[in-house]
Design a protein around this motif. Structure first.
Motif, PDB file in Angstrom:
ATOM      1  N   ARG A   8       0.901  -1.583   0.019  1.00  0.00           N
ATOM      2  CA  ARG A   8       0.456  -0.318  -0.355  1.00  0.00           C
ATOM      3  C   ARG A   8       0.458   1.468  -0.045  1.00  0.00           C
ATOM      4  O   ARG A   8       0.789   2.321  -1.004  1.00  0.00           O
ATOM      5  CB  ARG A   8      -1.184   0.150   0.862  1.00  0.00           C
ATOM      6  CG  ARG A   8      -2.144  -1.155   1.370  1.00  0.00           C
ATOM      7  CD  ARG A   8      -3.217  -0.644   2.530  1.00  0.00           C
ATOM      8  NE  ARG A   8      -2.545  -0.585   2.957  1.00  0.00           N
ATOM      9  CZ  ARG A   8      -2.889  -1.599   4.345  1.00  0.00           C
ATOM     10  NH1 ARG A   8      -3.180  -3.142   3.901  1.00  0.00           N
ATOM     11  NH2 ARG A   8      -2.300  -1.959   5.545  1.00  0.00           N
ATOM     12  N   ALA A   9       2.302   1.217   0.103  1.00  0.00           N
ATOM     13  CA  ALA A   9       3.164   2.618   0.639  1.00  0.00           C
ATOM     14  C   ALA A   9       3.412   2.304  -0.277  1.00  0.00           C
ATOM     15  O   ALA A   9       3.399   3.751  -0.568  1.00  0.00           O
ATOM     16  CB  ALA A   9       4.117   1.917   1.723  1.00  0.00           C
ATOM     17  N   ALA A  10       3.677   1.606  -1.373  1.00  0.00           N
ATOM     18  CA  ALA A  10       4.643   1.672  -2.680  1.00  0.00           C
ATOM     19  C   ALA A  10       2.916   2.602  -3.234  1.00  0.00           C
ATOM     20  O   ALA A  10       3.557   3.111  -4.321  1.00  0.00           O
ATOM     21  CB  ALA A  10       4.721   0.252  -3.546  1.00  0.00           C
ATOM     22  N   GLU A  11       1.961   1.871  -3.609  1.00  0.00           N
ATOM     23  CA  GLU A  11       1.367   1.833  -4.311  1.00  0.00           C
ATOM     24  C   GLU A  11       0.896   3.945  -3.873  1.00  0.00           C
ATOM     25  O   GLU A  11       0.378   4.619  -5.344  1.00  0.00           O
ATOM     26  CB  GLU A  11      -0.575   1.690  -3.873  1.00  0.00           C
ATOM     27  CG  GLU A  11      -0.206  -0.027  -4.932  1.00  0.00           C
ATOM     28  CD  GLU A  11      -1.915  -0.079  -4.305  1.00  0.00           C
ATOM     29  OE1 GLU A  11      -2.331   0.410  -3.786  1.00  0.00           O
ATOM     30  OE2 GLU A  11      -2.068  -1.653  -3.934  1.00  0.00           O
ATOM     31  N   ALA A  12       0.844   4.574  -2.476  1.00  0.00           N
ATOM     32  CA  ALA A  12       0.451   6.125  -2.513  1.00  0.00           C
ATOM     33  C   ALA A  12       1.783   6.686  -2.866  1.00  0.00           C
ATOM     34  O   ALA A  12       1.549   8.389  -2.966  1.00  0.00           O
ATOM     35  CB  ALA A  12       0.549   5.691  -0.969  1.00  0.00           C
ATOM     36  N   CYS A  13       2.593   5.960  -3.298  1.00  0.00           N
ATOM     37  CA  CYS A  13       4.183   6.282  -3.434  1.00  0.00           C
ATOM     38  C   CYS A  13       4.583   6.999  -5.501  1.00  0.00           C
ATOM     39  O   CYS A  13       4.948   7.304  -6.019  1.00  0.00           O
ATOM     40  CB  CYS A  13       5.430   6.466  -2.821  1.00  0.00           C
ATOM     41  SG  CYS A  13       4.992   6.737  -1.024  1.00  0.00           S
ATOM     42  N   PHE A  14       3.354   5.812  -6.169  1.00  0.00           N
ATOM     43  CA  PHE A  14       3.243   5.073  -6.877  1.00  0.00           C
ATOM     44  C   PHE A  14       4.592   4.942  -7.689  1.00  0.00           C
ATOM     45  O   PHE A  14       5.239   5.121  -8.764  1.00  0.00           O
ATOM     46  CB  PHE A  14       3.036   6.409  -8.220  1.00  0.00           C
ATOM     47  CG  PHE A  14       1.471   7.473  -7.356  1.00  0.00           C
ATOM     48  CD1 PHE A  14       0.538   7.449  -8.005  1.00  0.00           C
ATOM     49  CD2 PHE A  14       1.928   8.578  -6.735  1.00  0.00           C
ATOM     50  CE1 PHE A  14      -0.568   8.084  -7.840  1.00  0.00           C
ATOM     51  CE2 PHE A  14       0.947   9.321  -6.281  1.00  0.00           C
ATOM     52  CZ  PHE A  14      -0.705   9.413  -6.702  1.00  0.00           C
ATOM     53  N   VAL A  15       4.908   4.185  -7.007  1.00  0.00           N
ATOM     54  CA  VAL A  15       6.613   3.335  -7.404  1.00  0.00           C
ATOM     55  C   VAL A  15       5.713   1.575  -7.175  1.00  0.00           C
ATOM     56  O   VAL A  15       5.287   0.849  -6.622  1.00  0.00           O
ATOM     57  CB  VAL A  15       7.275   3.851  -6.664  1.00  0.00           C
ATOM     58  CG1 VAL A  15       7.869   4.926  -6.622  1.00  0.00           C
ATOM     59  CG2 VAL A  15       7.365   3.406  -5.008  1.00  0.00           C
ATOM     60  N   SER A  16       6.900   0.370  -7.898  1.00  0.00           N
ATOM     61  CA  SER A  16       6.860  -0.562  -7.635  1.00  0.00           C
ATOM     62  C   SER A  16       7.152  -1.082  -7.044  1.00  0.00           C
ATOM     63  O   SER A  16       7.665  -0.046  -5.782  1.00  0.00           O
ATOM     64  CB  SER A  16       6.807  -1.660  -8.720  1.00  0.00           C
ATOM     65  OG  SER A  16       8.518  -1.226  -8.421  1.00  0.00           O
ATOM     66  N   GLN A  17       6.614  -2.424  -5.451  1.00  0.00           N
ATOM     67  CA  GLN A  17       7.015  -2.506  -4.251  1.00  0.00           C
ATOM     68  C   GLN A  17       8.437  -2.763  -4.149  1.00  0.00           C
ATOM     69  O   GLN A  17       8.896  -2.170  -3.466  1.00  0.00           O
ATOM     70  CB  GLN A  17       6.308  -3.762  -4.251  1.00  0.00           C
ATOM     71  CG  GLN A  17       6.202  -4.396  -2.134  1.00  0.00           C
ATOM     72  CD  GLN A  17       5.146  -5.041  -1.974  1.00  0.00           C
ATOM     73  OE1 GLN A  17       4.328  -5.101  -1.898  1.00  0.00           O
ATOM     74  NE2 GLN A  17       5.772  -6.531  -0.601  1.00  0.00           N
ATOM     75  N   PRO A  18       8.708  -3.604  -5.428  1.00  0.00           N
ATOM     76  CA  PRO A  18      10.458  -3.607  -4.860  1.00  0.00           C
ATOM     77  C   PRO A  18      11.387  -3.038  -4.667  1.00  0.00           C
ATOM     78  O   PRO A  18      11.737  -2.581  -4.437  1.00  0.00           O
ATOM     79  CB  PRO A  18      10.532  -4.379  -6.796  1.00  0.00           C
ATOM     80  CG  PRO A  18       9.482  -5.342  -6.712  1.00  0.00           C
ATOM     81  CD  PRO A  18       7.979  -3.903  -6.141  1.00  0.00           C
ATOM     82  N   THR A  19      10.756  -1.745  -6.194  1.00  0.00           N
ATOM     83  CA  THR A  19      11.887  -0.248  -5.448  1.00  0.00           C
ATOM     84  C   THR A  19      11.467   0.432  -4.088  1.00  0.00           C
ATOM     85  O   THR A  19      12.226   1.012  -4.151  1.00  0.00           O
ATOM     86  CB  THR A  19      11.210   0.950  -6.610  1.00  0.00           C
ATOM     87  OG1 THR A  19      10.902   0.464  -8.371  1.00  0.00           O
ATOM     88  CG2 THR A  19      11.523   2.242  -7.071  1.00  0.00           C
ATOM     89  N   LEU A  20      10.476   0.459  -4.018  1.00  0.00           N
ATOM     90  CA  LEU A  20      10.394   0.933  -1.948  1.00  0.00           C
ATOM     91  C   LEU A  20      11.314  -0.144  -1.243  1.00  0.00           C
ATOM     92  O   LEU A  20      11.604   0.239  -0.167  1.00  0.00           O
ATOM     93  CB  LEU A  20       9.062   1.663  -1.519  1.00  0.00           C
ATOM     94  CG  LEU A  20       8.821   1.717  -0.580  1.00  0.00           C
ATOM     95  CD1 LEU A  20       7.429   2.724  -1.110  1.00  0.00           C
ATOM     96  CD2 LEU A  20       8.303   0.320   0.606  1.00  0.00           C
ATOM     97  N   SER A  21      11.135  -1.493  -1.282  1.00  0.00           N
ATOM     98  CA  SER A  21      11.613  -1.727  -0.541  1.00  0.00           C
ATOM     99  C   SER A  21      13.491  -2.292  -1.052  1.00  0.00           C
ATOM    100  O   SER A  21      13.976  -1.920   0.225  1.00  0.00           O
ATOM    101  CB  SER A  21      10.796  -3.274  -1.056  1.00  0.00           C
ATOM    102  OG  SER A  21       9.756  -3.408  -0.456  1.00  0.00           O
ATOM    103  N   VAL A  22      13.561  -2.001  -1.622  1.00  0.00           N
ATOM    104  CA  VAL A  22      14.973  -1.966  -2.026  1.00  0.00           C
ATOM    105  C   VAL A  22      16.093  -0.788  -1.280  1.00  0.00           C
ATOM    106  O   VAL A  22      16.498  -0.233  -0.383  1.00  0.00           O
ATOM    107  CB  VAL A  22      14.954  -1.383  -3.340  1.00  0.00           C
ATOM    108  CG1 VAL A  22      17.124  -1.366  -4.098  1.00  0.00           C
ATOM    109  CG2 VAL A  22      15.302  -3.445  -3.921  1.00  0.00           C
TER     110      VAL A  22
END
Length: 306
Positions: free
Chosen positions: A20-34
């Motif tokens: 959900r955080a990735a969606e809120a930031c308009f990025v993919s989850q892997p991008t956010l996690s890395v």
């Protein structure tokens, strides 16, 4: 570290979920996690505990996220200062508003803002009070229109208006011909309430506290029902399922034949609607302009506050 990484950890802290955080930031989850893993390695601390169903902050992570929020806000203030030097009314104003005010105030408010301040478009976010407070704190919103009371978040407040409550009943109901109704008389009725999360639900329960017990146990379905919006509840009232309490601005100019809206006996219960913004927000002229646009609206059923 970068501002982007700080925004990512603030989003995860708010959503408690990487997806959900990735969606809120308009990025993919892997991008956010890395990016977050990179930041944790750079700081040599663990900011989040990854659970199966929810993400939680470590004690140190809470302090880091709090500081990240402050950094993001200060970075945003630099842009605001630059804009203010040119024209504080030039540029979007990010406005939050609660669900039980938005449908009844926004159409006319947006119209007046377009007419009065054409270079200051409103970017709107409807949500619950708690969510709007979070978005104000993190700088995702510039200001918000909400109803008191709400938790003190160190915000600047400007009162807008006091809005009385009225009772909605089916046209066929025994109370439909009454000029006024007391809260005491509602005790014998089936009350339709908004669901959890709506502050107006709490306001109604203050007027009719005896219904609070029905909203928390299975037996309560016999006595009270919950709806997702005021308009949904009004349709339920019209079909004869019960009665409800609504804010005065939600009463339409032309009342449908199957509904009646009846004022409370004096002193009528009310809610105070305010405009809130961060004390560090530098475009105060934009906030004042928004308040003036509210006052330009036709608000016959409320008491405007100077």
């Amino acid at each position: 570290m970068t501002l982007t990484e700080l925004r990512y950890i603030v989003a995860v802290a708010r959503e408690r979920h990487f997806g959900r955080a990735a969606e809120a930031c308009f990025v993919s989850q892997p991008t956010l996690s890395v990016a977050i893993k990179k930041l944790e390695e750079e700081l040599d601390v663990k900011i989040f505990e990854r659970g199966a169903n929810e993400v939680t902050m470590t004690p140190l992570g809470e302090d880091i996220v709090r500081q990240a929020q402050s950094v993001i806000e200060q970075a945003s203030a630099i842009k605001d200062i630059a804009k203010r030097g040119k024209d504080p009314l030039d540029g979007p104003l990010r406005l939050g508003i609660i669900y039980t005010i938005g449908p009844y105030l926004l159409p006319e408010l947006v119209k007046h803002c377009i007419e009065l301040y054409p270079r200051m478009p409103l970017m709107l976010q409807e949500n619950f009070t708690t969510k709007l407070l979070d978005m104000l704190r993190t700088g995702e919103l510039d200001c918000a229109i909400m109803a008191e009371p709400f938790p003190d978040a160190g915000l600047a407040l400007a009162p807008l208006y006091d809005e009385p409550f009225v009772v909605a009943v089916p046209a066929s109901h025994a109370l439909a011909k009454r000029e006024r109704i007391s809260a005491e008389e509602l005790k014998a009725e089936t009350m339709l309430l908004l669901g959890n999360g709506h502050c107006f639900r709490d306001h109604v329960l203050e007027v009719c506290p005896e219904f609070a017990r029905f909203s928390t146990d299975a037996e309560g379905i016999r006595k009270s029902f919950e709806g997702s919006s005021l308009e949904t509840i009004k349709h339920m009232v019209a079909s004869g399922m019960g009665v409800t309490v609504v804010p005065a601005l939600s009463v339409p100019a032309q009342v449908p034949d199957h509904l009646r809206y009846i004022p409370f006996e004096a002193p009528a219960p009310t809610r105070r609607v305010v405009l809130a913004w961060r004390r560090t927000f530098t475009r105060y002229e934009a906030v004042a302009a928004l308040r003036n646009a509210v006052y330009a609206c036709k608000l016959d059923r409320v008491t405007l506050l100077s």
